[in-house]
Design a protein around this motif. Structure first.
Motif, mmCIF file in Angstrom:
data_model
loop_
_atom_site.group_PDB
_atom_site.id
_atom_site.type_symbol
_atom_site.label_atom_id
_atom_site.label_comp_id
_atom_site.label_asym_id
_atom_site.label_seq_id
_atom_site.Cartn_x
_atom_site.Cartn_y
_atom_site.Cartn_z
ATOM 1 N N PRO A 10 4.136 10.951 -1.250
ATOM 2 C CA PRO A 10 4.743 9.955 -2.136
ATOM 3 C C PRO A 10 5.875 10.572 -2.954
ATOM 4 O O PRO A 10 5.822 11.737 -3.333
ATOM 5 C CB PRO A 10 3.594 9.527 -3.053
ATOM 6 C CG PRO A 10 2.413 10.313 -2.679
ATOM 7 C CD PRO A 10 2.764 11.257 -1.592
ATOM 8 N N VAL B 50 5.774 5.118 -10.846
ATOM 9 C CA VAL B 50 5.762 4.390 -9.589
ATOM 10 C C VAL B 50 6.248 5.348 -8.515
ATOM 11 O O VAL B 50 7.298 5.979 -8.664
ATOM 12 C CB VAL B 50 6.669 3.139 -9.639
ATOM 13 C CG1 VAL B 50 6.682 2.421 -8.306
ATOM 14 C CG2 VAL B 50 6.231 2.200 -10.749
ATOM 15 N N ILE C 89 6.542 5.923 -4.064
ATOM 16 C CA ILE C 89 6.563 5.219 -2.787
ATOM 17 C C ILE C 89 6.438 6.256 -1.676
ATOM 18 O O ILE C 89 6.959 7.359 -1.789
ATOM 19 C CB ILE C 89 7.846 4.368 -2.658
ATOM 20 C CG1 ILE C 89 7.724 3.366 -1.524
ATOM 21 C CG2 ILE C 89 9.074 5.226 -2.512
ATOM 22 C CD1 ILE C 89 8.739 2.241 -1.610
ATOM 23 N N THR C 90 5.720 5.908 -0.632
ATOM 24 C CA THR C 90 5.517 6.821 0.486
ATOM 25 C C THR C 90 6.328 6.345 1.685
ATOM 26 O O THR C 90 6.123 5.239 2.178
ATOM 27 C CB THR C 90 4.018 6.907 0.863
ATOM 28 O OG1 THR C 90 3.285 7.326 -0.274
ATOM 29 C CG2 THR C 90 3.800 7.883 2.000
ATOM 30 N N ASN D 257 0.818 -1.219 0.000
ATOM 31 C CA ASN D 257 0.000 0.000 0.000
ATOM 32 C C ASN D 257 0.847 1.262 0.000
ATOM 33 O O ASN D 257 0.339 2.347 -0.275
ATOM 34 C CB ASN D 257 -0.961 0.017 1.187
ATOM 35 C CG ASN D 257 -2.023 -1.056 1.059
ATOM 36 O OD1 ASN D 257 -2.410 -1.428 -0.040
ATOM 37 N ND2 ASN D 257 -2.474 -1.565 2.187
ATOM 38 N N ASP D 258 2.134 1.143 0.323
ATOM 39 C CA ASP D 258 3.047 2.288 0.280
ATOM 40 C C ASP D 258 3.568 2.545 -1.134
ATOM 41 O O ASP D 258 4.199 3.559 -1.386
ATOM 42 C CB ASP D 258 4.239 2.068 1.222
ATOM 43 C CG ASP D 258 3.821 2.025 2.677
ATOM 44 O OD1 ASP D 258 2.948 2.825 3.059
ATOM 45 O OD2 ASP D 258 4.361 1.189 3.420
ATOM 46 N N VAL D 259 3.314 1.609 -2.033
ATOM 47 C CA VAL D 259 3.730 1.739 -3.433
ATOM 48 C C VAL D 259 2.510 2.146 -4.255
ATOM 49 O O VAL D 259 1.456 1.534 -4.162
ATOM 50 C CB VAL D 259 4.313 0.406 -3.961
ATOM 51 C CG1 VAL D 259 4.677 0.518 -5.429
ATOM 52 C CG2 VAL D 259 5.520 -0.009 -3.139
ATOM 53 N N HIS D 260 2.682 3.187 -5.051
ATOM 54 C CA HIS D 260 1.585 3.721 -5.858
ATOM 55 C C HIS D 260 1.982 3.644 -7.334
ATOM 56 O O HIS D 260 2.931 4.301 -7.749
ATOM 57 C CB HIS D 260 1.287 5.167 -5.468
ATOM 58 C CG HIS D 260 1.269 5.379 -3.990
ATOM 59 N ND1 HIS D 260 0.209 5.002 -3.202
ATOM 60 C CD2 HIS D 260 2.202 5.882 -3.140
ATOM 61 C CE1 HIS D 260 0.475 5.289 -1.930
ATOM 62 N NE2 HIS D 260 1.685 5.816 -1.877
ATOM 63 N N ILE D 261 1.252 2.832 -8.096
ATOM 64 C CA ILE D 261 1.535 2.661 -9.522
ATOM 65 C C ILE D 261 0.382 3.284 -10.304
ATOM 66 O O ILE D 261 -0.751 2.826 -10.217
ATOM 67 C CB ILE D 261 1.699 1.168 -9.879
ATOM 68 C CG1 ILE D 261 2.833 0.561 -9.050
ATOM 69 C CG2 ILE D 261 1.936 0.989 -11.371
ATOM 70 C CD1 ILE D 261 2.971 -0.937 -9.163
ATOM 71 N N ASN D 262 0.692 4.366 -11.034
ATOM 72 C CA ASN D 262 -0.317 5.097 -11.797
ATOM 73 C C ASN D 262 0.253 5.549 -13.129
ATOM 74 O O ASN D 262 1.281 6.209 -13.173
ATOM 75 C CB ASN D 262 -0.787 6.351 -11.046
ATOM 76 C CG ASN D 262 -1.423 6.016 -9.718
ATOM 77 O OD1 ASN D 262 -2.188 5.075 -9.620
ATOM 78 N ND2 ASN D 262 -1.097 6.782 -8.688
ATOM 79 N N ARG E 60 8.127 -2.160 -9.146
ATOM 80 C CA ARG E 60 6.919 -2.712 -9.781
ATOM 81 C C ARG E 60 7.015 -4.237 -9.839
ATOM 82 O O ARG E 60 6.069 -4.951 -9.521
ATOM 83 C CB ARG E 60 6.751 -2.133 -11.180
ATOM 84 C CG ARG E 60 5.508 -2.652 -11.887
ATOM 85 C CD ARG E 60 5.376 -2.101 -13.290
ATOM 86 N NE ARG E 60 4.914 -0.730 -13.214
ATOM 87 C CZ ARG E 60 5.490 0.293 -13.837
ATOM 88 N NH1 ARG E 60 6.548 0.100 -14.586
ATOM 89 N NH2 ARG E 60 5.010 1.496 -13.733
#
Length: 123
Positions: free
Chosen positions: A36, A28, A30-31, A19-24, A48
């Protein structure tokens, strides 16, 4: 790379979750703290891939509901700080020394309060 590029403590790295990794849209992020941070392309690709292929050290297969980015031997626990430290030492990375070295250029580029908030570093 998270230790060297972003001066993260091993304890912070070991407790990262998917959930700390955001792929959009091809990026990519990371928080670590509250904001982030978008990862550079080579590291983004590795993170990823890690999200998809991660597995615990003593598990044959890691269940999909395990939240840890670096799962430990038991699904409810992340990989231990000491194990990560040992693995880093094996490849020539000295966590304390390299983290301190990484903090200097970051501190030179950003005001202390912003850097602390972004990286979850407490003054």
């Amino acid at each position: 790379m998270l230790l060297i590029l972003y001066a993260q403590k091993i304890a912070n790295i070991s407790h990262l979750t998917v959930n700390d990794v955001h792929i959009n849209d091809g990026t990519v992020a990371i928080t670590f703290g509250t904001s982030p941070i978008v990862l550079p392309v080579p590291l983004a690709s590795l993170v990823r891939e890690l999200v998809v292929t991660r597995r615990g050290k003593a598990e044959i297969d890691t269940p999909d509901d395990v939240p840890w980015l670096f799962p430990g031997g038991r699904p409810e626990r992340p990989l231990g700080d000491d194990r990560i430290g040992q693995r880093l030492h094996k490849i020539g990375i000295r966590p304390r020394q390299d983290r301190s070295t990484a903090l200097f250029p970051l501190a030179a580029e950003l005001p202390a309060a912003i850097l602390a908030r972004m990286l979850g570093v407490h003054l």
